[in-house]
Design an enzyme around this catalytic site. Structure first.
Site, PDB file in Angstrom:
ATOM      1  N   ASP A  15       0.861  -1.165   0.000  1.00  0.00           N
ATOM      2  CA  ASP A  15       0.000   0.000   0.000  1.00  0.00           C
ATOM      3  C   ASP A  15       0.906   1.227   0.000  1.00  0.00           C
ATOM      4  O   ASP A  15       1.786   1.347   0.857  1.00  0.00           O
ATOM      5  CB  ASP A  15      -0.881  -0.027   1.264  1.00  0.00           C
ATOM      6  CG  ASP A  15      -2.258   0.540   1.025  1.00  0.00           C
ATOM      7  OD1 ASP A  15      -2.351   1.593   0.383  1.00  0.00           O
ATOM      8  OD2 ASP A  15      -3.236  -0.073   1.499  1.00  0.00           O
ATOM      9  N   ASP A  19      -2.978   4.549  -2.332  1.00  0.00           N
ATOM     10  CA  ASP A  19      -4.007   5.135  -1.482  1.00  0.00           C
ATOM     11  C   ASP A  19      -4.433   6.520  -1.982  1.00  0.00           C
ATOM     12  O   ASP A  19      -3.578   7.365  -2.256  1.00  0.00           O
ATOM     13  CB  ASP A  19      -3.406   5.266  -0.070  1.00  0.00           C
ATOM     14  CG  ASP A  19      -4.430   5.601   0.983  1.00  0.00           C
ATOM     15  OD1 ASP A  19      -5.345   4.795   1.198  1.00  0.00           O
ATOM     16  OD2 ASP A  19      -4.305   6.683   1.610  1.00  0.00           O
ATOM     17  N   GLU A  54      -6.321   3.933  -5.946  1.00  0.00           N
ATOM     18  CA  GLU A  54      -7.620   4.128  -5.298  1.00  0.00           C
ATOM     19  C   GLU A  54      -8.129   5.533  -5.592  1.00  0.00           C
ATOM     20  O   GLU A  54      -7.409   6.508  -5.410  1.00  0.00           O
ATOM     21  CB  GLU A  54      -7.491   3.964  -3.776  1.00  0.00           C
ATOM     22  CG  GLU A  54      -8.850   4.052  -3.084  1.00  0.00           C
ATOM     23  CD  GLU A  54      -8.798   4.535  -1.631  1.00  0.00           C
ATOM     24  OE1 GLU A  54      -9.722   4.216  -0.873  1.00  0.00           O
ATOM     25  OE2 GLU A  54      -7.837   5.238  -1.264  1.00  0.00           O
ATOM     26  N   HIS A  97     -11.233  -2.880   3.424  1.00  0.00           N
ATOM     27  CA  HIS A  97     -11.144  -2.511   4.841  1.00  0.00           C
ATOM     28  C   HIS A  97     -11.900  -1.233   5.179  1.00  0.00           C
ATOM     29  O   HIS A  97     -11.951  -0.844   6.347  1.00  0.00           O
ATOM     30  CB  HIS A  97      -9.670  -2.345   5.205  1.00  0.00           C
ATOM     31  CG  HIS A  97      -9.053  -1.176   4.486  1.00  0.00           C
ATOM     32  ND1 HIS A  97      -8.933  -1.126   3.108  1.00  0.00           N
ATOM     33  CD2 HIS A  97      -8.561   0.002   4.938  1.00  0.00           C
ATOM     34  CE1 HIS A  97      -8.385   0.025   2.760  1.00  0.00           C
ATOM     35  NE2 HIS A  97      -8.153   0.723   3.841  1.00  0.00           N
ATOM     36  N   ASP A  98     -12.425  -0.549   4.176  1.00  0.00           N
ATOM     37  CA  ASP A  98     -13.194   0.678   4.416  1.00  0.00           C
ATOM     38  C   ASP A  98     -14.695   0.450   4.248  1.00  0.00           C
ATOM     39  O   ASP A  98     -15.476   1.389   4.417  1.00  0.00           O
ATOM     40  CB  ASP A  98     -12.775   1.771   3.413  1.00  0.00           C
ATOM     41  CG  ASP A  98     -11.344   2.228   3.592  1.00  0.00           C
ATOM     42  OD1 ASP A  98     -10.848   2.208   4.737  1.00  0.00           O
ATOM     43  OD2 ASP A  98     -10.713   2.616   2.580  1.00  0.00           O
TER      44      ASP A  98
END
Ligand code: GLC
Ligand code: CA
Length: 552
Positions: free
Chosen positions: A101, A203, A245, A319-320
């Protein structure tokens, strides 16, 4: 990077690990890298090709690692660089790449750069961050709100300026306008790539081109110039995968990131199918009712947009986001069938599917009743904002249990033992009590379990080119109960049909897909021919490769 279909990251399935919640090897209640290494055989058996590893860098963990204080070290609670190298090697031995990430829109306020930056306007690091003078009344330079609550501007009295923390005060935005900062980032990326990683998930990458003075944060004017520069300086010529993302990317802008001639990224994580169901004012904490036609429209439109160029990522969970079986399926009596159904419709579209840890056994949302059970910086920040705006705690918690980020962060359920086999200590966030029935050991022991279904899907993807490269034609677009499509490559035709509801459905099979074939995967009894109507059980899903087509 390539101009051809069929490269490894297109025939692979990705798997996301949120390290804090995956497996704890030393009983401190926090998942860690040795824990991940101990579970690699589970992932090999699942048939994945790469792991997207959420951040493991050194961090004060204000946002569980999305606030990095040292980009070239591992958080001590997760392990050491030696552990990380061992993870890369052990994963590689099982045919699995490690995708890191990359969190470079912001650092932690604890990063040495920021600690220097806030001491003086005259140190070079000062300009690594985004500073503005106070408004004439001494207040913040603009009304911009932080994603996790409160003003995005934070005053530092020592130097008489505000810094930007688009997410939170603990996550100061890096100043991408500064070429020295960009050079630092590229060096760091090369340092990890040279260690043998398989790529980066980037990210909130669409924020780096922001124009703060114009009030433009998402997809700002400098974004694609920076991504092209990053590509030249770090990614070019390496056999890796990159996924950016972006909460703002739309069908209109998608190919700017992942068009094959653009030399930027391989694909994006887009969220149009997620934001379609969020309230305009209260956002995710007040979700809108689900609507299958809307979901299909978004996903099919993306298939069309990236049919010839670019590449889709396929996911419902991370995870969000809430657990997909709770959000889109049925986490009660139809949990197993609906988990299989969601996997089937997502994995058999064109793109690279991503499995979020626990999805492969149908893990569900948490059901917290008190705000002190939540851990997420976003949930807690929004709680403060919304209570101040008059929302009741009960209403807020209801929304958080439906859509909050902690749903995805309760520990991985390995066994029916105490603490689900995740830790021998006290977990940093509560284990879901349903681990006594929903866990890896139980599901894997069942030949009709969810894991077995996922394993079949990853296997099909590796072996059937129509899944990787076939064109997708939506079927029954306006049907509010069934998700169906056709994939075609040369003479090969594959039909996917799924009942998205808890009631039986009689699906009228379009004339040109009636015929005989072989069943590729099924949640219920296998089916190998399609007549006029198909009677589907609740949440039943099936994929058939047609060998004859019953022309009208
Ligand atoms: C991304 C991450 C999220 C994080 C945020 C700020 O959206 O997925 O977990 O909080 O960026 O880094
Ligand atoms: Ca640990």
């Amino acid at each position: 990077m390539t101009n051809q279909d069929g490269v490894w990251w297109q025939t692979s399935t990705g798997y996301q690990i949120y390290p804090r919640s995956f497996c704890d090897s030393n009983g401190d209640g926090i998942g860690d890298i040795p824990g991940i290494v101990s579970k690699l055989d589970h992932l090999r058996d699942l048939g994945i090709g790469f792991i997207w590893l959420s951040p493991v860098y050194r961090s004060p963990m204000a946002d569980n690692g999305y606030d990095i204080s040292d980009y070239r070290d591992i958080a001590p609670e997760f392990g050491t660089l030696g552990d990380f190298d061992r993870l890369v090697a052990e994963a590689k031995a099982r045919g699995i790449g490690i995708v890191m990430d990359l969190v470079v829109n912001h650092s932690s306020s604890d990063h040495a750069w920021f600690r220097a930056a806030r001491t003086s306007r005259n140190v070079p690091e000062h300009d690594f961050y985004v500073w503005r003078d106070p408004a004439p009344d001494g207040g913040p330079p603009s009304a911009h709100q932080a994603s996790f609550g409160g003003s995005a501007w934070n005053y530092v009295p020592e130097i008489g300026q505000y810094y930007l923390g688009h997410f939170s005060a603990a996550q100061p935005d890096l100043n991408w306008q500064n070429p020295a900062l960009r050079a630092e980032i590229y060096d760091m990326m090369n340092w990890w790539l040279d260690r043998g990683i398989a790529g980066f998930r980037m990210d909130v990458i669409s924020l780096i081109g922001k124009d703060v003075d114009a009030g433009i944060y998402e997809e700002g004017p400098y974004l694609h110039g920076f991504l092209q520069e990053m590509h030249r300086e770090t990614l070019a010529g390496r056999d890796i995968v990159t996924i950016g993302e972006s909460w703002s990317v739309s069908r209109e802008t998608a190919l700017l990131y992942c068009g094959r001639e653009r030399a930027e990224l391989d694909m994006v994580f887009q969220f149009n199918h997620v934001t379609a169901f969020e309230d305009e004012v209260f956002g995710k904490f007040r979700p809108k009712p689900f609507d299958l036609v809307r979901l299909k429209t978004v996903l099919f439109d993306w298939q069309e947009t990236l049919a010839e160029d670019g590449w889709n990522s396929l996911f419902l969970s991370n995870h969000d986001l809430p657990r997909q079986v709770s959000k889109y399926g049925d986490d009660g009596p139809h949990r197993v069938a609906s988990a299989k159904m969601l996997a089937t419709v997502m994995h058999l579209m064109k793109g690279t599917p991503f499995v979020y840890q626990g999805e492969e056994i149908g893990m569900t949302n948490a059901a917290f009743t008190r705000i002190d059970q939540f851990r997420d910086i976003e949930t807690l920040g929004k709680y403060a904002d919304q209570i101040a705006a008059g929302v009741t705690p009960e209403d807020f918690i209801r929304g958080a249990n439906e859509n909050g980020r902690d749903n995805a962060r309760t520990p991985m359920q390995w066994t029916d033992a105490d603490q689900a086999g995740f830790t021998t200590g006290a977990p940093w966030i509560e284990v879901n009590p349903n681990h006594v029935t929903i866990n890896v050991a139980t599901d894997r022991a069942d030949p009709n379990g969810i894991f077995a279904h996922y394993r079949r899907l990853t296997d099909l993807r590796r072996n059937l080119p129509v899944i990787v490269s076939g064109r997708l034609r939506p079927l029954a677009k306006d049907d509010s109960t069934v998700f169906a499509y056709l994939r075609e490559l040369g003479d090969t035709r594959m039909i996917v049909i799924a009942n998205f509801t808890a009631a039986p459905v009689d699906f009228s099979v379009p004339v040109d897909i009636r015929g005989d074939g072989s069943c590729l995967i099924a949640s219920h009894a296998p089916r190998s021919s399609l007549g006029e109507t198909l009677a589907l059980a609740p949440f039943e899903s099936v994929a058939i490769q047609l060998t004859t087509a019953g022309k009208p």
